[in-house]
Design an enzyme around this catalytic site. Structure first.
Site, PDB file in Angstrom:
ATOM      1  N   CYS A  22      14.489  -8.832   8.407  1.00  0.00           N
ATOM      2  CA  CYS A  22      14.988 -10.202   8.514  1.00  0.00           C
ATOM      3  C   CYS A  22      14.503 -10.964   7.295  1.00  0.00           C
ATOM      4  O   CYS A  22      14.305 -10.372   6.233  1.00  0.00           O
ATOM      5  CB  CYS A  22      14.522 -10.856   9.811  1.00  0.00           C
ATOM      6  SG  CYS A  22      12.741 -10.847  10.060  1.00  0.00           S
ATOM      7  N   HIS A  65      -8.465   2.110  -8.830  1.00  0.00           N
ATOM      8  CA  HIS A  65      -7.112   1.992  -9.396  1.00  0.00           C
ATOM      9  C   HIS A  65      -7.194   2.339 -10.877  1.00  0.00           C
ATOM     10  O   HIS A  65      -7.610   1.533 -11.702  1.00  0.00           O
ATOM     11  CB  HIS A  65      -6.585   0.565  -9.210  1.00  0.00           C
ATOM     12  CG  HIS A  65      -5.120   0.418  -9.483  1.00  0.00           C
ATOM     13  ND1 HIS A  65      -4.595   0.426 -10.750  1.00  0.00           N
ATOM     14  CD2 HIS A  65      -4.060   0.283  -8.639  1.00  0.00           C
ATOM     15  CE1 HIS A  65      -3.282   0.272 -10.686  1.00  0.00           C
ATOM     16  NE2 HIS A  65      -2.938   0.186  -9.407  1.00  0.00           N
TER      17      HIS A  65
END
Length: 641
Positions: free
Chosen positions: A26, A559
């Site tokens: 949605c 990371h």
């Protein structure tokens, strides 16, 4: 690429692509139907950057993303090949409760449709303004063109819903369009005498009570279900060589006449009864009814059950050309915006203030999930205050029986849809005044009473960090003994290289500590080692990032490089898998530093404590500019109990 990485992570955390039965989205949410929700890790998803929260309701596993939900949805569809699966048939076989199935059915049919309905509704509102301002006259060709554009989504709603509904029921959606098109075909419409709303006629001597189906909602949905049932039966009994064409042919031949003769008149009669019933209940006491709806609307949004209201609002628009329920929602939306604005004004923590300010902007444009899940609901009081203040505006809207003339998500542009062709009236002003009062009350009450004084957002985190950093610099000897404290944990360096503060990382997500506090290292050796004993909880497919949970409870993200996800795994080699147990110093990932640099990527590697909120303080344990893997790197000071 960030959206794709987020999509990959979501797939992993919900139990993999084989655990997905179906997926729709949605305005802000990914709505999964899963085979086994126990395989999904909601807590990990809630902590992930890019995800606002997770809601499990109505048989759906809902991941609230925000404004970029469509991009993440598209990436998930590509990664899982969901477009190639008959997800809707699988969804219909899932064992869930009746209420859960109903919510899943309504949201699955209407969510894809609402975007075009809202666009048409806003344009209708603008057209009303142009008429009132005498910029456009009703008898001109300009008006006719604009009216056709704005009215088309609602007028041809049976065609649009035919596609969406048959797709949801697991049939050929293009046949659904054909069935919807037959209901409103000009030839059929021309049979109806002007000013009449029914016509007794026949089809092959079968008596038919012909009624207008333009803008109708429920007849096409039931017709779509019946056709999909026939299609499945025909596909089972027919030979593969001709069932692709014969099944739709027979389905249309049976479904369309049956819809004209039985399904349409019966469902229209029932839907009119429902509409009359809603009007009757509303008429008993419009003020109380509106106050209740305004108060509970955002609670319904939280559990994802607000979609149950959509078919009835659309049905009111089809039957009466106006709806009284949607105007009640205006104060509910803007009260939450007022509450989050108060939080923004009071917050001194720069990160939280930025979150609140972006939530205000999203709320004004009709997306309240960031305000609810990111700010108001976690603080509790602002959310409750917003719901209570909405009652005031809802009562005013109900007293004046305000209506809206086209469908809309409630946002700043939706006010235009409250204006009738005859011009601005007291019903319009009632909604405006109700919104202003609810917004203002929520703002004032939340500012004065909505945030407990002990909340950390009332403190300037940056100035505190600066003071803490100064204290650390002047008391290095105390830091060296921090790990000996009963409430401190030492994290050892996974890399050899040069140390950098996160603020110098060329990525706003890491530099702004949005994923958590930590440190960065510019590696000189292409190996990432386990910083402590623990478990590998996630390993990106591209191998550039790895998540660990230590035995002490620290959650660590390593990371490797900035934007190296774009390398798609090139120059990286993983030596572990998600779920592996590791010891301090075990090799996790090896990588080619020179090759990565030649490809144009920086090697700066953030090392983030993603569960930062569990710690009172996190700081670097060395003043040296370089470090060896295995050396003490970070001290984590646990929160006081």
């Amino acid at each position: 690429m960030k959206n794709r990485a987020l999509a990959e992570s979501i797939i992993n955390q919900i139990g993999g692509k084989d655990n997905i039965i179906s997926l729709v989205h949605c305005a802000t949410r990914l709505r999964f139907v899963l085979k086994d929700e126990s395989l999904a890790d909601a807590d990990t998803l809630k902590k992930q950057n890019g995800i606002i929260t997770v809601v499990q309701s109505g048989g759906q596993f809902q991941v609230v993303i925000g404004n970029n939900v469509a991009d993440v949805f598209n990436d998930i569809m590509q990664l899982t090949n969901l477009n190639d699966k008959n997800n809707e048939q699988a969804s219909s076989k899932q064992k869930t409760g009746l209420f859960s199935k109903l919510i899943d059915l309504v949201s699955g049919i209407f969510i894809p449709v609402l975007v075009v309905l809202v666009a048409g509704g806003i344009l209708k509102g603008l057209l009303s303004v142009l008429l009132i301002s005498n910029i456009v006259q009703e008898n001109t060709s300009t008006y006719q063109f604009l009216f056709a554009i704005s009215d088309a989504p609602l007028y041809y709603l049976p065609i649009i819903l035919g596609f969406s509904a048959v797709k949801k029921f697991g049939g050929n959606p293009y046949v659904g369009m054909a069935i919807g098109g037959a209901l409103i075909h000009p030839t059929i419409a021309s049979m109806m005498p002007a000013g009449e709303f029914s016509l007794s006629t026949e089809l092959f001597s079968i008596p038919i009570e012909l009624i207008p189906y333009a803008s109708s909602v429920f007849p096409i949905i039931l017709a779509a279900w019946f056709y999909s049932l026939l299609e499945r039966i025909f596909n089972k009994i027919m030979h593969d060589s001709f069932k692709k064409f014969i099944a739709p042919l027979l389905g249309i031949i049976i479904t369309v006449p049956l819809t004209f003769a039985v399904i349409g008149p019966l469902v229209t009669y029932v839907s009119n009864l429902i509409a009359d019933g809603i009007i009757f209940v509303y008429g008993l006491n419009s003020i109380i009814a509106s106050m209740i709806l305004a108060a509970i609307w955002q609670v319904m949004v939280i559990f994802g059950i607000h979609w149950g209201l959509v078919p009835f609002a659309l049905n009111n628009l089809a039957v009466y050309q106006e709806d009284f329920m949607l105007p009640v929602l205006f104060p509910a939306v803007f009260a939450q915006v007022g509450a989050v604005l108060a939080v923004m004004l009071r917050a001194k923590d720069k990160q939280f203030k930025a979150l609140a300010s972006s939530s205000v902007l999203s709320g004004i444009f009709g997306v309240t999930e960031p305000a609810i899940y990111g700010v108001n609901l976690p603080l509790k009081r602002p959310f409750i205050i917003g719901c209570l203040c909405a009652v005031v505006g809802g009562g005013i809207v109900g007293y004046y029986h305000s209506v809206i003339y086209s469908f809309s998500f409630i946002n700043i542009f939706s006010f235009l849809q409250l204006i009738p062709k005859t011009g601005i009236n007291e019903q319009f002003y009632a909604v405006v005044i109700g919104c202003v009062l609810s917004f203002t009350l929520a703002l004032i009450v939340t500012y004065l009473f909505g945030i407990p004084k002990d909340k950390s957002i009332l403190q300037d985190a940056n100035s505190e960090n600066e003071n803490t950093d100064n204290a650390h610099a002047n008391n290095t000897s105390q830091h060296s003994h921090a790990q000996a404290s009963t409430n401190a944990t030492t994290i050892f360096s996974p890399l050899t290289g040069n140390i950098l503060p996160l603020s110098e990382v060329n990525d706003p997500t890491f530099a702004g500590e949005l994923m958590g506090k930590g440190i960065a290292i510019e590696p000189t050796v292409g190996q990432a080692l386990a910083p402590d004993d623990g478990e590998v909880v996630s390993l990106f497919r591209t191998k550039h990032a790895i998540g660990l949970q230590t035995q002490s409870g620290a959650e660590i993200l390593i990371h490797i490089g900035i934007d190296t996800v774009k390398l798609d795994g090139q120059h990286f080699q993983s030596h572990v898998q998600a779920g592996d147990k590791v010891k301090k110093g075990d090799l996790l990932v090896s990588f080619d530093i020179e090759a990565i640099k030649k490809a144009g990527f920086a090697m700066t590697t953030p090392i983030i404590i993603t569960n930062t909120d569990n710690y009172q303080d996190i700081f670097c344990m060395t003043e040296q500019s370089n470090i060896e893997s295995g050396d003490a790197l970070l001290a984590l000071i646990a929160n006081k109990e």
